[in-house]
Design a protein around this motif. Structure first.
Motif, PDB file in Angstrom:
ATOM      1  N   UNK A  40      -7.016  95.335 120.217  1.00  0.00           N
ATOM      2  CA  UNK A  40      -7.275  95.175 121.603  1.00  0.00           C
ATOM      3  C   UNK A  40      -8.317  94.753 122.038  1.00  0.00           C
ATOM      4  N   UNK A  41      -9.271  95.508 121.769  1.00  0.00           N
ATOM      5  CA  UNK A  41     -10.749  95.454 122.211  1.00  0.00           C
ATOM      6  C   UNK A  41     -11.361  94.252 121.470  1.00  0.00           C
ATOM      7  N   UNK A  42     -10.967  93.645 120.558  1.00  0.00           N
ATOM      8  CA  UNK A  42     -11.489  92.175 119.960  1.00  0.00           C
ATOM      9  C   UNK A  42     -10.775  91.204 120.475  1.00  0.00           C
ATOM     10  N   UNK A  43      -9.635  91.249 120.576  1.00  0.00           N
ATOM     11  CA  UNK A  43      -8.877  90.183 121.340  1.00  0.00           C
ATOM     12  C   UNK A  43      -9.005  90.072 122.658  1.00  0.00           C
ATOM     13  N   UNK A  44     -10.058  91.038 123.418  1.00  0.00           N
ATOM     14  CA  UNK A  44     -10.171  90.967 124.914  1.00  0.00           C
ATOM     15  C   UNK A  44     -11.423  90.362 125.097  1.00  0.00           C
ATOM     16  N   UNK A  45     -12.319  90.111 123.946  1.00  0.00           N
ATOM     17  CA  UNK A  45     -13.553  89.619 123.710  1.00  0.00           C
ATOM     18  C   UNK A  45     -14.063  88.638 123.164  1.00  0.00           C
ATOM     19  N   UNK A  46     -14.998  87.941 123.380  1.00  0.00           N
ATOM     20  CA  UNK A  46     -15.478  86.825 122.458  1.00  0.00           C
ATOM     21  C   UNK A  46     -16.648  87.428 121.480  1.00  0.00           C
ATOM     22  N   UNK A  47     -16.705  88.653 121.715  1.00  0.00           N
ATOM     23  CA  UNK A  47     -18.070  89.128 120.933  1.00  0.00           C
ATOM     24  C   UNK A  47     -17.540  89.852 119.410  1.00  0.00           C
ATOM     25  N   UNK A  48     -16.314  90.175 119.351  1.00  0.00           N
ATOM     26  CA  UNK A  48     -15.937  90.742 118.254  1.00  0.00           C
ATOM     27  C   UNK A  48     -14.415  90.186 117.917  1.00  0.00           C
TER      28      UNK A  48
ATOM     29  N   UNK B 281       1.978  84.522 127.670  1.00  0.00           N
ATOM     30  CA  UNK B 281       2.049  86.011 128.155  1.00  0.00           C
ATOM     31  C   UNK B 281       0.728  86.792 127.732  1.00  0.00           C
ATOM     32  N   UNK B 282       0.181  86.548 126.358  1.00  0.00           N
ATOM     33  CA  UNK B 282      -0.757  87.416 126.001  1.00  0.00           C
ATOM     34  C   UNK B 282      -1.990  86.967 126.916  1.00  0.00           C
ATOM     35  N   UNK B 283      -2.247  85.482 126.964  1.00  0.00           N
ATOM     36  CA  UNK B 283      -3.378  85.022 127.684  1.00  0.00           C
ATOM     37  C   UNK B 283      -3.339  85.435 128.965  1.00  0.00           C
ATOM     38  N   UNK B 284      -2.392  85.495 129.791  1.00  0.00           N
ATOM     39  CA  UNK B 284      -2.436  86.145 131.227  1.00  0.00           C
ATOM     40  C   UNK B 284      -2.805  87.752 131.005  1.00  0.00           C
ATOM     41  N   UNK B 285      -2.446  88.333 130.187  1.00  0.00           N
ATOM     42  CA  UNK B 285      -2.922  89.711 129.985  1.00  0.00           C
ATOM     43  C   UNK B 285      -4.242  89.905 129.365  1.00  0.00           C
TER      44      UNK B 285
ATOM     45  N   UNK C 121      -5.542  89.289 126.364  1.00  0.00           N
ATOM     46  CA  UNK C 121      -5.885  89.546 124.904  1.00  0.00           C
ATOM     47  C   UNK C 121      -5.794  88.276 123.892  1.00  0.00           C
ATOM     48  N   UNK C 122      -6.277  87.300 124.702  1.00  0.00           N
ATOM     49  CA  UNK C 122      -6.452  86.171 123.640  1.00  0.00           C
ATOM     50  C   UNK C 122      -7.872  85.551 124.066  1.00  0.00           C
ATOM     51  N   UNK C 123      -8.684  86.339 124.235  1.00  0.00           N
ATOM     52  CA  UNK C 123     -10.061  85.903 124.803  1.00  0.00           C
ATOM     53  C   UNK C 123     -11.043  85.279 123.572  1.00  0.00           C
ATOM     54  N   UNK C 124     -10.685  86.154 122.305  1.00  0.00           N
ATOM     55  CA  UNK C 124     -11.264  85.737 121.145  1.00  0.00           C
ATOM     56  C   UNK C 124     -10.796  84.545 120.587  1.00  0.00           C
ATOM     57  N   UNK C 125      -9.375  84.076 120.933  1.00  0.00           N
ATOM     58  CA  UNK C 125      -8.708  83.197 120.342  1.00  0.00           C
ATOM     59  C   UNK C 125      -9.479  81.762 120.030  1.00  0.00           C
ATOM     60  N   UNK C 126     -10.067  81.594 121.509  1.00  0.00           N
ATOM     61  CA  UNK C 126     -10.693  80.148 121.785  1.00  0.00           C
ATOM     62  C   UNK C 126     -11.779  79.949 120.716  1.00  0.00           C
TER      63      UNK C 126
END
Length: 503
Positions: A136-144, A30-34, A36-41
């Motif tokens: 939210x900002x950092x998990x929505x990005x790969x830059x932080x 669910x977080x991936x679809x929204x 907020x998992x962009x930084x996870x990978x």
């Protein structure tokens, strides 16, 4: 004989939800679809387990630095440049961290020294709403990426102070994914963000400060092209205090009529420790099997360092510093010793030995290493210049290794003859350069106490960053940010240098 040991711990759930459980997978999906998992990978690609029980801060930081693709600028093992816990020793000896752990302030210091952009906030300096926005900002990005410092007991887990990165966020459930670097103990798990904030609010009894979080991102440019401040040496706290607090007060003195008066007032008390506080950055490497060939990448970095050095020497302040040092070297023991410290042969022997220690993966173990010989070579870099490579034979017991030191030089004055580094007529960074850059890096308001208006105007004219060439201007502004960061550590985190445990 039987030996007691522990194999993992049962994750207390609730409050945590194990990442690999059915519910944990659903939260991830669910977080991936929204978004907020962009930084996870990136983080999971470089996820590592702390190698020592007290290395949670080091493991978290090396994981984040690698995820951000920050180049350490020196090799880890073999030919590879890579952040590992063993590379993070500039703010505290590894043996001390291994025995006692590390504090919030020191992890932030390490991140800064490693070349990252760091914003470190204790819970007393922020709010849960701001924290949520940062997550939210950092998990929505790969830059932080966010590293949290928290108390495990709030989660009903064993242990106390701990560091780990946040790998994702679920907005609907307001939960953060903790990528626990102590994977031998607990797996990654989701935690309510409000509970994580409570765990960060807990007071570290050894430092007297609450815990917090830090936002780690990549700088737009290389952190230090040629010069850097050091918080490794014992005198850095007193030196930072002198430059930030004492110098502005000294400059209010009567009788300052000329620039040399100002330099004398500042530098006479600084000379004995400046070389331990600001250094020029030397790249070291194991000598390649095919000789001392220098890669295009290495040539590029050296070329930029040479530009910085030339621009430093083109400033009006450099001329004043050089003249003042020349006037006192014959009568001042400390200043005279700078000449000896500037000898390339002595620098080469010291740096090659330090490099061999770092490349061996045993930082801090300098005693068994000795640089037996050094020699210099001037290699063709391009049509118009050369590259100076100093090679040293470093001995440790029965082992020998060849270490190269890549030296920035003045291309217009470089020539090579003979076999030793002293026989290469190179112009490398010396104390005159280092002191000039340090003075340029002082905060702009350092000078406002000078009472003579004409002298104040002249000083502002020669130290103004706006008048500097672009490359040197960025170098000086970075040093100024470093100095500001060290002042924050000195003022706001004074008690934080008492080490706390990490479990």
């Amino acid at each position: 004989m039987a030996v007691a040991g522990l194999y993992r711990r049962i994750l207390p759930s609730p409050p945590a939800i194990e990442f690999a459980s059915a519910e944990g997978k659903q939260l991830f999906s669910e977080a991936l679809r929204n978004g907020t998992m962009e930084g996870f990978f990136k983080l999971i690609s470089y996820f590592q387990t702390q190698s020592e029980p007290a290395y949670c801060g080091l493991a978290s930081l090396s994981m984040v630095l690698n995820a951000l693709a920050i180049d350490p600028g020196r090799k880890w093992k073999g030919p590879w440049r890579w952040f590992d816990e063993s590379m993070l020793d500039c703010c505290e000896p590894l043996e001390k961290i291994k025995a006692e752990g590390i504090t919030f302030g020191k992890v932030a210091c390490l991140a800064h020294c490693a070349g990252a952009k760091v914003e470190a906030l204790r819970t007393s300096q922020s709010t849960i709403d701001d924290f949520r926005k940062h997550v939210i900002k950092c998990t929505s990005s790969e830059d932080c990426h966010v590293i949290t410092s928290y108390n495990r007991k709030v989660f009903n887990q064993t242990g106390t102070g701990h560091f780990s990165p946040i790998g994702g966020y679920h907005a609907g459930r307001d939960m953060a994914l903790i990528l626990d670097v102590a994977r031998f103990k607990y797996p990654p798990h989701w935690i309510p963000l409000s509970l994580l904030w409570e765990a960060m609010e807990s007071m570290d009894v050894l430092t007297g400060h609450p815990r917090g979080f830090m936002l780690i991102s990549k700088l737009q440019r290389a952190p230090s092209l040629l010069y850097t401040l050091s918080c490794r040496h014992d005198s850095w706290v007193s030196t930072a205090k002198y430059l930030i607090d004492d110098v502005p007060i000294l400059l209010k003195a009567e009788g300052l009529k000329a620039v040399p008066d100002v330099l004398s007032l500042i530098l006479r008390s600084l000379l004995s420790r400046a070389g331990d506080f600001i250094n020029w950055v030397v790249e070291v490497r194991l000598r390649e099997e095919d000789g001392s060939a220098v890669s295009q990448e290495e040539k590029g970095r050296l070329a930029v360092k040479e530009v910085v050095m030339q621009q430093v020497r083109g400033t009006e302040l450099f001329k004043y510093v050089t003249d003042w040092l020349s006037s006192i070297r014959s009568c001042c023991t400390i200043a005279a010793s700078l000449v000896d410290k500037d000898s390339l042969s002595k620098i080469a022997a010291s740096v090659c030995c330090q490099g061999a220690v770092l490349l061996s993966g045993k930082p801090g173990e300098y005693k068994g290493f000795c640089c037996r010989a050094t020699r210099g070579e001037c290699l063709k870099a391009n049509r118009n210049g050369t590259v100076t490579v100093i090679s040293g034979t470093v001995v440790s017991g029965d082992d020998e290794q060849e270490v190269d030191m890549l030296v920035p030089v003045s291309p217009s004055k470089s020539s090579c003859c003979g076999s030793g580094p002293s026989s290469c007529a190179v112009v490398h960074p010396v104390s005159d350069d280092v002191l000039t850059v340090l003075l340029l890096a002082l905060p702009a308001d350092t000078w406002v106490g000078i009472k003579d208006e004409n002298l104040l105007a002249e000083i502002h004219n020669i130290v103004s960053t706006e008048r500097l060439p672009d490359v040197l201007q960025e170098e000086v502004l970075h040093l100024r940010r470093q100095l500001h960061f060290l002042k924050r550590c000195k003022d706001g985190d004074a008690d934080d240098f008492v080490l706390s445990s990490c479990g």
